[in-house]
Design an enzyme around this catalytic site. Structure first.
Site, PDB file in Angstrom:
ATOM      1  N   LEU A 102       0.817  -1.213   0.000  1.00 31.76           N
ATOM      2  CA  LEU A 102       0.000   0.000   0.000  1.00 31.76           C
ATOM      3  C   LEU A 102       0.850   1.262   0.000  1.00 31.76           C
ATOM      4  O   LEU A 102       1.959   1.285   0.506  1.00 31.76           O
ATOM      5  CB  LEU A 102      -0.912   0.023   1.229  1.00 31.76           C
ATOM      6  CG  LEU A 102      -1.803  -1.202   1.449  1.00 31.76           C
ATOM      7  CD1 LEU A 102      -2.618  -1.028   2.715  1.00 31.76           C
ATOM      8  CD2 LEU A 102      -2.679  -1.466   0.245  1.00 31.76           C
ATOM      9  N   ASP A 103       0.277   2.327  -0.559  1.00 32.26           N
ATOM     10  CA  ASP A 103       0.945   3.621  -0.501  1.00 32.26           C
ATOM     11  C   ASP A 103       0.358   4.425   0.666  1.00 32.26           C
ATOM     12  O   ASP A 103      -0.421   3.902   1.464  1.00 32.26           O
ATOM     13  CB  ASP A 103       0.830   4.367  -1.835  1.00 32.26           C
ATOM     14  CG  ASP A 103      -0.617   4.684  -2.229  1.00 32.26           C
ATOM     15  OD1 ASP A 103      -1.526   4.636  -1.369  1.00 32.26           O
ATOM     16  OD2 ASP A 103      -0.835   4.987  -3.417  1.00 32.26           O
ATOM     17  N   MET A 104       0.726   5.673   0.761  1.00 33.54           N
ATOM     18  CA  MET A 104       0.287   6.492   1.897  1.00 33.54           C
ATOM     19  C   MET A 104      -1.215   6.762   1.878  1.00 33.54           C
ATOM     20  O   MET A 104      -1.795   7.146   2.890  1.00 33.54           O
ATOM     21  CB  MET A 104       1.061   7.813   1.928  1.00 33.54           C
ATOM     22  CG  MET A 104       2.532   7.586   2.264  1.00 33.54           C
ATOM     23  SD  MET A 104       3.448   9.112   2.482  1.00 33.54           S
ATOM     24  CE  MET A 104       2.671   9.752   3.956  1.00 33.54           C
ATOM     25  N   GLN A 105      -1.863   6.555   0.736  1.00 35.35           N
ATOM     26  CA  GLN A 105      -3.313   6.753   0.636  1.00 35.35           C
ATOM     27  C   GLN A 105      -4.083   5.504   1.057  1.00 35.35           C
ATOM     28  O   GLN A 105      -5.300   5.492   1.060  1.00 35.35           O
ATOM     29  CB  GLN A 105      -3.701   7.129  -0.795  1.00 35.35           C
ATOM     30  CG  GLN A 105      -3.122   8.458  -1.235  1.00 35.35           C
ATOM     31  CD  GLN A 105      -3.402   8.724  -2.703  1.00 35.35           C
ATOM     32  OE1 GLN A 105      -3.357   7.812  -3.532  1.00 35.35           O
ATOM     33  NE2 GLN A 105      -3.702   9.967  -3.023  1.00 35.35           N
TER      34      GLN A 105
ATOM     35  N   ILE B 182      -3.993   2.592  -0.573  1.00 42.06           N
ATOM     36  CA  ILE B 182      -4.352   1.765  -1.727  1.00 42.06           C
ATOM     37  C   ILE B 182      -3.076   1.145  -2.303  1.00 42.06           C
ATOM     38  O   ILE B 182      -1.979   1.593  -2.004  1.00 42.06           O
ATOM     39  CB  ILE B 182      -5.100   2.580  -2.808  1.00 42.06           C
ATOM     40  CG1 ILE B 182      -4.248   3.757  -3.299  1.00 42.06           C
ATOM     41  CG2 ILE B 182      -6.449   3.065  -2.281  1.00 42.06           C
ATOM     42  CD1 ILE B 182      -4.861   4.551  -4.443  1.00 42.06           C
TER      43      ILE B 182
END
Length: 89
Positions: free
Chosen positions: A15-18, A20
């Protein structure tokens, strides 16, 4: 033509910082499905490489429809299609 299907599950480190799945992780899913497809056909990718045979991807393209999130299960499908003759260069 038969279609090979593999079900995968999103892992938190993808996952990224968002929250997702990071765009680059999708290509890892495709590569994993490619290796699993070859194994299902009795083809050992590592053994081919050790024998000096290199299966390379010359083009990858993705159309993103929905974002995957932690714990999501999804399916990758592999369909083999002959586009042209094998070329070495």
């Amino acid at each position: 033509m038969s279609i090979f299907r593999i079900e995968l599950k999103v892992r938190d480190y993808e996952l990224d910082m968002q929250g997702i799945v990071n765009n680059g992780a999708y290509f890892n899913y495709l590569e994993h499905a490619r290796h699993e497809y070859l194994l299902a056909q009795g083809i050992d990718f590592a053994a081919l490489t050790n024998a000096g045979i290199h299966l390379v991807v010359i083009r990858s393209e993705l159309d993103y429809k929905h974002s995957l999130k932690s714990g999501d299960r999804f399916v990758v499908e592999v369909a083999v299609e002959r586009i042209g003759k094998v070329r070495f260069g």
